[in-house]
Write an enzyme that holds these catalytic residues in place. Structure first.
Site, mmCIF file in Angstrom:
data_model
loop_
_atom_site.group_PDB
_atom_site.id
_atom_site.type_symbol
_atom_site.label_atom_id
_atom_site.label_comp_id
_atom_site.label_asym_id
_atom_site.label_seq_id
_atom_site.Cartn_x
_atom_site.Cartn_y
_atom_site.Cartn_z
ATOM 1 N N ARG A 56 0.906 -1.293 0.074
ATOM 2 C CA ARG A 56 -0.025 0.011 -0.136
ATOM 3 C C ARG A 56 0.844 1.316 0.116
ATOM 4 O O ARG A 56 0.704 2.177 -0.961
ATOM 5 C CB ARG A 56 -0.771 0.249 1.328
ATOM 6 C CG ARG A 56 -2.178 -0.454 1.019
ATOM 7 C CD ARG A 56 -2.499 -0.929 2.509
ATOM 8 N NE ARG A 56 -1.745 -2.012 2.911
ATOM 9 C CZ ARG A 56 -1.978 -3.275 2.512
ATOM 10 N NH1 ARG A 56 -2.976 -3.627 1.519
ATOM 11 N NH2 ARG A 56 -1.074 -4.147 2.996
ATOM 12 N N THR A 57 1.700 1.275 0.998
ATOM 13 C CA THR A 57 2.374 2.690 1.066
ATOM 14 C C THR A 57 3.067 3.057 -0.125
ATOM 15 O O THR A 57 2.777 4.462 -0.416
ATOM 16 C CB THR A 57 3.360 2.692 2.353
ATOM 17 O OG1 THR A 57 2.511 2.220 3.555
ATOM 18 C CG2 THR A 57 3.780 3.945 2.808
ATOM 19 N N ARG A 107 11.399 4.018 3.353
ATOM 20 C CA ARG A 107 10.778 2.981 4.498
ATOM 21 C C ARG A 107 12.193 2.050 4.628
ATOM 22 O O ARG A 107 12.993 1.832 3.945
ATOM 23 C CB ARG A 107 9.994 2.216 4.114
ATOM 24 C CG ARG A 107 9.471 0.975 5.064
ATOM 25 C CD ARG A 107 8.293 0.391 4.663
ATOM 26 N NE ARG A 107 7.108 0.945 5.086
ATOM 27 C CZ ARG A 107 5.833 0.405 4.789
ATOM 28 N NH1 ARG A 107 5.785 -0.766 4.590
ATOM 29 N NH2 ARG A 107 4.725 1.196 5.313
ATOM 30 N N HIS A 135 5.206 6.051 11.794
ATOM 31 C CA HIS A 135 4.549 5.756 10.227
ATOM 32 C C HIS A 135 3.545 7.100 10.059
ATOM 33 O O HIS A 135 2.566 7.045 9.940
ATOM 34 C CB HIS A 135 3.874 4.258 10.396
ATOM 35 C CG HIS A 135 3.485 4.121 8.757
ATOM 36 N ND1 HIS A 135 3.505 5.087 7.619
ATOM 37 C CD2 HIS A 135 3.116 2.833 8.115
ATOM 38 C CE1 HIS A 135 3.404 4.341 6.573
ATOM 39 N NE2 HIS A 135 2.921 3.133 6.986
HETATM 40 C C1 NCD Z 1 1.741 -0.797 8.174
HETATM 41 C C2 NCD Z 1 3.241 -0.568 8.565
HETATM 42 O O1 NCD Z 1 3.759 -0.866 7.519
HETATM 43 O O2 NCD Z 1 3.510 -0.398 9.564
HETATM 44 N N1 NCD Z 1 1.295 -1.149 7.098
HETATM 45 C C3 NCD Z 1 0.958 -0.060 6.000
HETATM 46 O O3 NCD Z 1 1.906 0.811 6.218
HETATM 47 N N2 NCD Z 1 -0.180 0.238 5.709
HETATM 48 C C4 NCD Z 1 1.053 -1.650 9.326
HETATM 49 C C5 NCD Z 1 1.612 -3.066 9.027
HETATM 50 O O4 NCD Z 1 2.331 -3.521 8.599
HETATM 51 O O5 NCD Z 1 0.994 -3.828 10.245
#
Ligand code: NCD
Length: 309
Positions: A56-57, A107, A135
């Site tokens: 997603r991100t 990230r 995050h």
């Molecule tokens: C989250 C993350 O990467 O911290 N996911 C995300 O970015 N949508 C949550 C997770 O991985 O549990």
């Protein structure tokens, strides 16, 4: 808060006024998304550096940039394929990449790593998750989802459930929600409770806090049910993780005890903490939340690049 030319490293950079400004711009970005796209960032390039898995991100940032006409250079396997393998430091990586692009999204599995890279970058760097620390953009889109769905944040009881120790999303959510008149219900096994300093910060603001291991008994009070995954990759061993896997599962039976107008959010990915049967419940907002994420990142990219709409 003027974000032009600034890094976005932490939710600590935001206050209620800057959040309102961000949410208002995000609402305008949703209109652009409905129409299709815009070209306000057509002369800008985004570099996306991911040292940790993501669906997603990464797509969300890339989609946001492209919806605004910008270009994207992306590497989802920085750990394996970049000059980090040749022992280049994060600082030098930041210095080099910022000569080529206008904005960077990163990230990394280590807390503080995005800050490290940003220190030598001459263009804005956005934290897309640094270890179990923060995050920020997920926290922002979660608050935006609550703000939009509930018409505001004051007066709500927010339940945050799951891995509150290693989950960077609960940390960012709490840091943003502390500005509002919110009652908190934290549900986790004792060993995966929120870090002490986050609880202390909320207490110093006189926020009402309830801590429990029991979701069934606390769910009836929640206006927002924020589920999170047990963060498998942060445990020392599979065996340690197995102790907590499957501990909280939100299913139809539990949803029957929740308020009629509650909302369920989750940053995703889910493992088993929300049963798929809940997806059809009108209170489930976690897939709509993904779309809000694109709009909030469109707003953040245009803000740090100093481009007005
Ligand atoms: C989250 C993350 O990467 O911290 N996911 C995300 O970015 N949508 C949550 C997770 O991985 O549990």
């Amino acid at each position: 808060m003027e974000l032009e030319g600034k890094h976005i490293l932490s939710t600590k950079q935001f206050d209620p006024e800057s959040l309102t400004a961000l949410f208002e711009l995000t609402t305008k970005m949703e209109v652009i998304l409905e129409k299709g796209e815009s070209d306000i960032l057509s002369d800008k390039i985004l570099a996306v550096l991911f040292f940790e898995p993501s669906t997603r991100t990464r797509f969300s940032f890339e989609s946001a940039m492209q919806r605004l006409g910008g270009k994207v250079i992306s590497n989802a396997q920085m750990m394996e394929t970049s000059s980090i393998q040749k022992l280049e430091s994060l600082e030098d990586t930041g210095k080099v990449i910022s000569q080529m692009v206008d904005v960077v999204v990163m990230r990394h599995p280590e807390s503080g790593s995005v800050t490290k890279l940003s220190q030598k970058s001459k263009v804005p760097v956005i934290n897309a998750g640094d270890g179990s620390s923060e995050h920020p953009t997920q926290g922002l889109l979660d608050l935006y989802t609550i703000w939009k769905e509930k018409g505001g944040l004051d007066g709500l009881t927010v339940g945050i459930i799951g891995d509150l120790k290693y989950g960077r999303v609960p940390h960012s959510q709490c840091d943003l929600l502390r500005h509002f008149d919110v009652k908190f219900v934290f549900v986790s096994p004792e060993e995966l409770a929120l870090p002490r300093e986050i609880i202390d910060e909320l207490r110093s603001r006189h926020r009402e806090i309830r801590v429990s291991e029991n979701l069934e008994g606390t769910i009836p009070d929640m206006d927002v049910i924020s589920m999170t995954r047990i963060q498998k990759e942060r445990f020392e061993s599979e065996k340690e993780y197995e102790k907590y896997a499957g501990m909280y599962i939100l299913d139809e039976k539990l949803m029957a005890k929740a308020k009629e107008d509650a909302i369920v959010i989750h940053p995703l990915p889910r493992v088993d903490e929300i049963d798929v049967e809940v997806d059809k419940d009108k209170r489930a907002k976690y897939f709509e939340q993904v779309k809000n994420g694109v709009a909030i990142r469109m707003a953040l990219l245009s803000m740090v690049l100093g481009v007005e709409i």
